[in-house]
Motif scaffolding. Sequence first.
Motif, short mmCIF file in Angstrom:
data_model
loop_
_atom_site.label_atom_id
_atom_site.label_comp_id
_atom_site.label_asym_id
_atom_site.label_seq_id
_atom_site.Cartn_x
_atom_site.Cartn_y
_atom_site.Cartn_z
N CYS A 57 8.49 2.07 1.35
CA CYS A 57 8.20 2.81 2.59
C CYS A 57 8.72 2.09 3.84
O CYS A 57 8.71 2.65 4.93
CB CYS A 57 6.70 3.02 2.75
N ASP A 82 0.81 -1.23 0.00
CA ASP A 82 0.00 0.00 0.00
C ASP A 82 0.84 1.28 0.00
O ASP A 82 0.33 2.35 0.35
CB ASP A 82 -0.93 0.01 1.21
N LEU A 139 0.21 -6.24 5.03
CA LEU A 139 1.52 -6.86 5.16
C LEU A 139 2.38 -6.23 6.26
O LEU A 139 3.43 -6.75 6.62
CB LEU A 139 2.29 -6.74 3.83
N PHE A 140 1.91 -5.09 6.80
CA PHE A 140 2.70 -4.34 7.77
C PHE A 140 3.02 -5.19 9.00
O PHE A 140 2.12 -5.70 9.68
CB PHE A 140 1.94 -3.08 8.21
N ILE A 146 -0.26 5.18 0.81
CA ILE A 146 0.35 5.87 1.97
C ILE A 146 1.00 7.16 1.51
O ILE A 146 0.86 8.21 2.14
CB ILE A 146 1.37 4.93 2.66
N MET A 177 8.84 -5.19 1.72
CA MET A 177 8.11 -5.51 0.49
C MET A 177 7.91 -4.27 -0.37
O MET A 177 7.59 -4.36 -1.54
CB MET A 177 6.73 -6.10 0.83
N CYS A 212 5.98 -7.91 5.90
CA CYS A 212 6.85 -6.77 5.59
C CYS A 212 7.40 -6.13 6.86
O CYS A 212 6.65 -5.63 7.70
CB CYS A 212 6.06 -5.75 4.78
N CYS A 261 -2.02 -1.40 6.02
CA CYS A 261 -1.52 -2.36 5.02
C CYS A 261 -1.49 -3.75 5.66
O CYS A 261 -0.95 -3.91 6.76
CB CYS A 261 -0.12 -1.97 4.55
S1 SF4 Z 1 6.17 -1.05 2.61
FE1 SF4 Z 1 5.34 -2.89 3.53
S2 SF4 Z 1 4.01 -2.24 5.18
FE2 SF4 Z 1 4.42 -0.46 3.88
S3 SF4 Z 1 2.73 -0.42 2.46
FE3 SF4 Z 1 4.34 -1.59 1.43
S4 SF4 Z 1 3.98 -3.73 1.99
FE4 SF4 Z 1 2.75 -2.45 3.38
#
Ligand code: SF4
Length: 372
Positions: A349, A319, A335-336, A323, A346, A340, A333
């Motif tokens: 950011c 995402d 995956l946060f 963001i 991933m 990730c 997100c």
């Molecule tokens: S960097 Fe990681 S936590 Fe941030 S939006 Fe991308 S996948 Fe999600």
Amino acid sequence: MKYIDEFRNGEVARGLAKAIAAEVEPGRAYRLMEFCGGHTHAISRYGLEDLLPDGIRMIHGPGCPVCVLPIGRIDAALWLAAQPGVTLCSYGDMLRVPGSERRSLLKAKAAGADIRMVQSTQDALALAQKRPDRQVVFFAIGFETTTPPSAVALKQAQALGLANFSMFSNHVLTPPAIAHILDSDETVKLDGFVGPAHVSTVIGSRPYEGAAAHYNKPVVIAGFEPLDVLQAVLMLVRQVNQGRAEVENEFARAVTRDGNLKAQALVAEVFELRPWFEWRGLGRVADSALAIRPEFAAFDAERRWPVPDISVADNPACDCGAILRGLKRPVECRLFGTVCTPDNPMGSCMVSAEGACAAHWTYGRFREGETR
Ligand code: SF4
């Protein structure tokens, strides 16, 4: 320590928080974007959001140079690193950002490409002088703060007649990005900006005046210490309450209206505007990046090699784009903190300390139950 301890004083911070709370109008929403990753980092590190009343929402902006570089430019750097005889140099964070198919410069280095982490443009220049048998390419990124050193390096290379040094320019500009955010229907709606600190030492406060007046949004340039940020929030709240949309300068100890004229002249001598540049999250933004002028063409990697100009869609699971447009927060997100993390990023950011996801993860405030 001068200009550090005074700007981290807890008692003064509590006093500023009280003043902000007293001036916030009940029931009114104040959506304030801190453009710069340095502010995002300070907000997470010092828990500044915990000091702010509910009506104020801090929204992270696209001011992290590692974060905003799109996948296509990382793939282009990977392509350059694969050319015969090339040694590609860049800053450490850049090596870790995933490109297409989760390839990164670090993985390419592990697979045998000659990719070096450097601390400055001068390291890359020194390497080119030491290794005349290699074509040394500096993968240049950053906002107006890091552009003057790149200009110096190109002038030095020209003066030295360094035929084996070139630069892959990815320098981007802050004011066009702010205007784009305010203009776009696909970004968050805002009531004001905390303007960048270091960038503004170079460009001054004047370049924000057009956007502030045109879009009727206040901008307060602020330093990166916690009291700087709180003071800027107070100044923005006052402007919003009074219906003003001015550029104010909280970081007066380093920023003037005109900025560093010498650095600006140097940059103008070496770089010129690109008609457009792709930003991660923002898409194509007109007049928002710098290319190397024809006078320095011999040191322009994009003229020396047929560097692919490709646009690659972001990883759909990441995402970062939302963001960077202010539409989502890192914890939104999926995956946060699971798939990730800074050890296994991933998206961009989660790489740099200035990235919103990395800042949220590193200081762990979401673990106490993030509500904003
Ligand atoms: S960097 Fe990681 S936590 Fe941030 S939006 Fe991308 S996948 Fe999600």
